[in-house]
Enzyme design. Sequence first.
Site, PDB file in Angstrom:
ATOM      1  N   CYS A   1       0.900  -1.152   0.000  1.00 24.55           N
ATOM      2  CA  CYS A   1       0.000   0.000   0.000  1.00 24.55           C
ATOM      3  C   CYS A   1       0.933   1.194   0.000  1.00 24.55           C
ATOM      4  O   CYS A   1       1.569   1.484   1.018  1.00 24.55           O
ATOM      5  CB  CYS A   1      -0.909   0.037   1.229  1.00 24.55           C
ATOM      6  SG  CYS A   1      -1.850   1.581   1.282  1.00 24.55           S
TER       7      CYS A   1
ATOM      8  N   CYS B   1      -0.444   4.221   2.491  1.00 25.10           N
ATOM      9  CA  CYS B   1      -0.430   4.084   3.950  1.00 25.10           C
ATOM     10  C   CYS B   1      -0.163   2.631   4.309  1.00 25.10           C
ATOM     11  O   CYS B   1       0.963   2.168   4.171  1.00 25.10           O
ATOM     12  CB  CYS B   1      -1.720   4.609   4.565  1.00 25.10           C
ATOM     13  SG  CYS B   1      -3.235   4.160   3.693  1.00 25.10           S
ATOM     14  N   SER B   2      -1.168   1.897   4.751  1.00 26.91           N
ATOM     15  CA  SER B   2      -0.909   0.514   5.147  1.00 26.91           C
ATOM     16  C   SER B   2      -2.154  -0.338   4.960  1.00 26.91           C
ATOM     17  O   SER B   2      -2.415  -1.230   5.755  1.00 26.91           O
ATOM     18  CB  SER B   2      -0.452   0.461   6.601  1.00 26.91           C
ATOM     19  OG  SER B   2      -1.424   1.072   7.419  1.00 26.91           O
ATOM     20  N   CYS B   3      -2.937  -0.086   3.908  1.00 27.45           N
ATOM     21  CA  CYS B   3      -4.135  -0.879   3.662  1.00 27.45           C
ATOM     22  C   CYS B   3      -3.747  -2.344   3.500  1.00 27.45           C
ATOM     23  O   CYS B   3      -2.765  -2.668   2.830  1.00 27.45           O
ATOM     24  CB  CYS B   3      -4.858  -0.383   2.412  1.00 27.45           C
ATOM     25  SG  CYS B   3      -5.428   1.321   2.605  1.00 27.45           S
TER      26      CYS B   3
HETATM   27 FE    FE Z   1      -3.307   2.199   2.958  1.00 19.96          FE
END
Ligand code: FE
Length: 205
Positions: A102, A105-107
């Site tokens: 991602c 961000c950190s999906c």
């Molecule tokens: Fe994300």
Amino acid sequence: MAHSSHSEADIALRVKAIESLLIEKGIVDPATLDTIIDAYESRIGPHNGARIVAKAWVDTEYKQRLLVDGTSAIAELGLTGFSSEHMVVVENTPQVHNLIVCTLCSCYPWGILGLPPTWYKSFAYRSRAVIEPRQVLKEFGLEIADDVEIRVWDSNADLRYLVLPERPEGTEGMSEESLAGLVTRNAMVGTAKVQPPESPSPLAA
Ligand code: FE
């Protein structure tokens, strides 16, 4: 350094203080909190993703449904919610290796892979996975041959990916449950391959 970062005990204390305050003010119900904590501790995690992969390995029709409509095929196993609502499953083959990131961000598909590892959330991984995936994989100990295409998939808030890793050789007689036991989180993100049982080293032929 102690002055610039919080120790784990310090963080735990802060979390406890916030939790007490939220309960005291009637903002959260302790039973609800327990349900959520139980979910993250035992119900959600990479064992769910491993079940999906193992089923796809033994059931060709399931695999087809999974690749065509990941969300529905995953829901067939009773796995819904926790950021796994819109899932796309990408298959590794001898010609194609898939890697998930991602960049923003950190999906991450929490429901089927659990909490994302620290490296997944790091700026280095998020930026480099797209620019130099082959080098990044090498640093994970995974050498991808030059004639194998690497496809990088950028997750976002609406769409999450799961890698269907290749079934390792020497697993022909194994049960679906034992196969699931071989599947690791990193293999489902694409930073590792699934190793055959009792493989002495990742370099073994
Ligand atoms: Fe994300």
